[in-house]
Design an enzyme around this catalytic site. Sequence first.
Site, PDB file in Angstrom:
ATOM      1  CD  GLU A 149     -19.776 -50.453  71.911  1.00  0.00           C
ATOM      2  OE1 GLU A 149     -19.180 -51.099  72.793  1.00  0.00           O
ATOM      3  OE2 GLU A 149     -20.782 -49.761  72.144  1.00  0.00           O
ATOM      4  CD  GLU A 176     -20.402 -46.865  78.589  1.00  0.00           C
ATOM      5  OE1 GLU A 176     -20.651 -46.302  77.495  1.00  0.00           O
ATOM      6  OE2 GLU A 176     -20.021 -48.044  78.660  1.00  0.00           O
TER       7      GLU A 176
END
Length: 287
Positions: A140, A220
């Site tokens: 994150e 990602e």
Amino acid sequence: MKRIFLLIVTNLAVLLVASIVMSILGVNTSTMGGLLVFAAIFGFGGAFISLAISKWMAKKTMGCEVITTPRDSTERWLLDTVARQAQQAGIKMPEVAIYQSPEMNAFATGPSKDNSLVAVSTGLLYGMSQDEIEGVLAHEVSHVANGDMVTLTLIQGVVNTFVIFAARVVAGIINNFVSSNDEEGEGLGMFAYMAVVFVLDMLFGILASIIVAYFSRIREYRADEGAARLAGKNKMIAALERLRQGPESSAMPAQMSAFGINGKRSMAELMMSHPPLEKRIAALQSR
């Protein structure tokens, strides 16, 4: 049925407001140039408004409790870990929050690298080992450091502009065709034209979603690589392996899910915001 009705009403309301605003601004949407300006203003405008309120929206929709003063050793460790990783990544310390959910997930959001939020679910915080959580947090933090929120907002703005522009160009062509074959030359009429625009918005919107999902999957992989650098490859792989053993992610809204650690699974990978966990693990193992 109610959801479809509300969607139609909302879309028609947006079109009406857009037309009024563009009339006030004096932009002639009957020309290609005017239509493109119209599409860009609403395409990018909507995307950037979503970005600007993303932290506030995340806190409200997910019920996030921002940690200001740690209540126990777990919260203290969580804050210290994010602070250390943020320093490694060269970004300002994000706000750290916890939200109530039995599923193991986390997400990052915020309008900039220096104004961000990292949130974890209670299911993840108390269901994973510290090494696994460290891998998730690094993922994150990497999203924030890579500027993924702004990047995907720009991409969303471009595809929004395409959808608005293309739908109205095609609707105009259809209207002209109907008008040329109509003795009275009236064309579709206002309500029929708006219905055609609505259908085309939906069709082009599906194509746009595929494009955005493609870029999201690329981000990602980059966030996984960043996490491997911040926390170590083994911790990131362990986190993904743990997620693979759990149920499908379902409780997170799409806007937050795009920057979550675990995305929704789909029969069509083209529509997935996250690559399959197996592919992400394989990509890390090959590094």
